[in-house]
Design an enzyme around this catalytic site. Structure first.
Site, PDB file in Angstrom:
ATOM      1  N   CYS A  26     -14.770  12.277 -23.066  1.00 37.28           N
ATOM      2  CA  CYS A  26     -13.961  12.882 -24.126  1.00 37.28           C
ATOM      3  C   CYS A  26     -14.916  13.380 -25.198  1.00 37.28           C
ATOM      4  O   CYS A  26     -16.091  13.630 -24.918  1.00 37.28           O
ATOM      5  CB  CYS A  26     -12.962  11.860 -24.681  1.00 37.28           C
ATOM      6  SG  CYS A  26     -13.732  10.410 -25.437  1.00 37.28           S
ATOM      7  N   ALA A  27     -14.456  13.501 -26.425  1.00 33.13           N
ATOM      8  CA  ALA A  27     -15.299  14.055 -27.489  1.00 33.13           C
ATOM      9  C   ALA A  27     -16.461  13.141 -27.859  1.00 33.13           C
ATOM     10  O   ALA A  27     -17.505  13.612 -28.303  1.00 33.13           O
ATOM     11  CB  ALA A  27     -14.447  14.331 -28.725  1.00 33.13           C
TER      12      ALA A  27
END
Length: 457
Positions: A26-27
């Site tokens: 993810c980020a």
């Protein structure tokens, strides 16, 4: 840091390539589904350059690298375990989600399902919430005449997301439930059809009753509702899957959508929709009673416990509840969650200023800033939970802030944003800001008073 070297060191510490079932990111984090987590050397992983923490949650082993770093590490790590960037962006990501879900308990799986449905919709609701906040300022301070074209058009822009919310949910839910996304959107469209009375903002209007085979069908729309369309699209997906099993392939493209829309439409308006409306109204009524009777005590409890709930992954299911609350004047749960999140940042800053451990300092400052922006995983798993007592200090700060925002009845116009970004959708920015200061200050003081055992390394 040498991203390739870190990726190469990471593979054996995870138990080797064969132990990594699937991987994505993810980020801020690598998200790994591991076959046997007992083979992981967690302490050695946390000592790697650039690693800000590691933890197991929601059926995945997650390694925190931070924004901008995680994708560079994954670019080297993916090929080492048989996952490429192209696969991660396409079909491989779906198999990763399936693999992660299989390792979850049923309740966590349910919460993750709701999260997968609502997270893609959050930008639309956030935009509408910010517009509502802007309109509120315009109206309060008489910046623009409420009868002017500017105000009327902005009001249209702000309400659109909530009016077509069932269509957005229908599309997203159909994707999650394994149905055709466009059929899901059609079902949402049926439930918001112009022939049905729009209840959005119309408290005194009475819907007509349509006679259908001797049954009285109330011609009331589902604009802005959540639970009715979720239940209906779930039924739709199951019907579609059932029809595809019995309809010949030669006419599947024509007959399956036809049958799905007809049968689901009747089910939506006759059974599932009214039942879902009752469930949604009952849920918001119960929460409203707790909020009004328990008041600050409810904020104290929820604000103190929210970060612990995050550890279980159950918090992913709250988006559906918060979206339902937007129909009754505002989301009063989000400000409480925001207090818990900024308190984690406050506790992390306390650790940063007091610790003498170089590695902890490197992690604590960016993790604290991240928590103030609403992303708490680096603070919780990289610092506070690792040292235990700072996590308790953050819970104390979250409880104090939660009690204050409930006492002052702070509400939000949307879902998904906490920390400093929530100022954009807070109905009372001043008291929200005071609540943040109380939560952060309480967490800092509590963490320093409680202390923690400093690591030798």
């Amino acid at each position: 840091m040498n991203h390739k070297e870190v990726a190469e060191k990471l593979v054996p510490l995870l138990g080797g390539k064969a132990n990594v079932v699937s991987a994505t990111h993810c980020a801020t984090r690598l998200r790994l589904v591991i076959d046997d987590e007992s083979q992981i050397d967690k302490s050695a992983i946390e000592e790697l350059d650039g690693v800000k923490g590691a933890f197991s949650s929601s059926g995945q082993f997650q390694i925190i690298f931070g924004t901008g770093t995680v994708n560079k590490v994954f670019a080297h790590f993916g090929p080492l375990v048989g996952v490429s960037m192209e696969e991660e962006e396409g079909g491989k990501d779906v198999s990763h989600k399936d693999a992660a879900k299989r390792k979850m308990n049923p309740f966590a799986r349910f919460a993750r399902t709701l999260s997968n449905i609502f997270v893609p919709i959050i930008p639309a609701i956030v935009a509408a919430g910010m517009l509502m906040g802007l309109l509120g300022l315009m109206n309060t301070y008489n910046w623009v005449d409420p009868e002017s074209g500017m105000f009327v058009m902005l009001d249209m822009f702000s309400s659109a997301s909530f009016i077509i919310l069932p269509i957005l949910i229908g599309f997203s839910a159909a994707k999650e439930f394994g149905g055709n996304t466009y059929l899901g959107a059609v079902i949402g469209g049926i439930m918001t059809h112009p022939s049905l009375l729009n209840p959005w903002g119309l408290s005194d209007a009475q819907p007509e009753t349509l006679d259908f085979l001797g049954f009285g069908v109330e011609m009331l729309g589902y604009q802005g509702t959540v639970i009715p369309v979720l239940l209906t699209v779930y039924v739709m997906a199951k019907m579609e899957q059932g029809f595809r099993k019995i309809v010949p392939n030669a006419i599947d493209l024509l007959l399956t959508p036809f049958l799905t829309v007809i049968f689901t439409g009747f089910v939506a308006l006759l059974v599932v929709g009214p039942l879902g409306r009752m469930l949604g109204n009952g849920l918001t009524s119960v929460l409203g009673i707790v909020y009004e009777t328990a008041g600050p005590i409810a904020g104290l409890i929820f604000g103190g416990l929210y970060s612990t709930i995050v550890l279980t992954g159950v918090h992913h299911s709250f988006h559906a509840i918060e979206a339902e609350l937007l129909n009754v004047g505002g989301n009063y749960l989000l400000p409480i969650w925001a207090m818990a999140n900024v308190a984690q940042g406050g506790a992390t800053l306390a650790v940063f200023f007091k610790t003498k451990n170089k590695k902890t300092k490197e992690i604590a400052l960016p993790a604290g800033i991240s928590a103030f922006l609403g992303i708490t995983e680096p603070a919780i798993f990289g610092v506070n939970l690792k040292h235990r007592r700072p996590f308790i200090g953050a819970a104390i700060g979250g409880a104090l802030g939660g009690a204050y925002v409930v006492f002052t009845q702070v509400m939000a116009n949307g879902i998904g944003l906490t920390g400093l970004p929530m100022f954009a959708i807070a109905q009372d920015p001043i008291n929200y800001g005071i609540g943040c200061l109380i939560a952060i200050g309480g967490a800092v003081i509590a963490t320093l008073l409680l202390g923690w055992k400093e690591e030798v390394k």
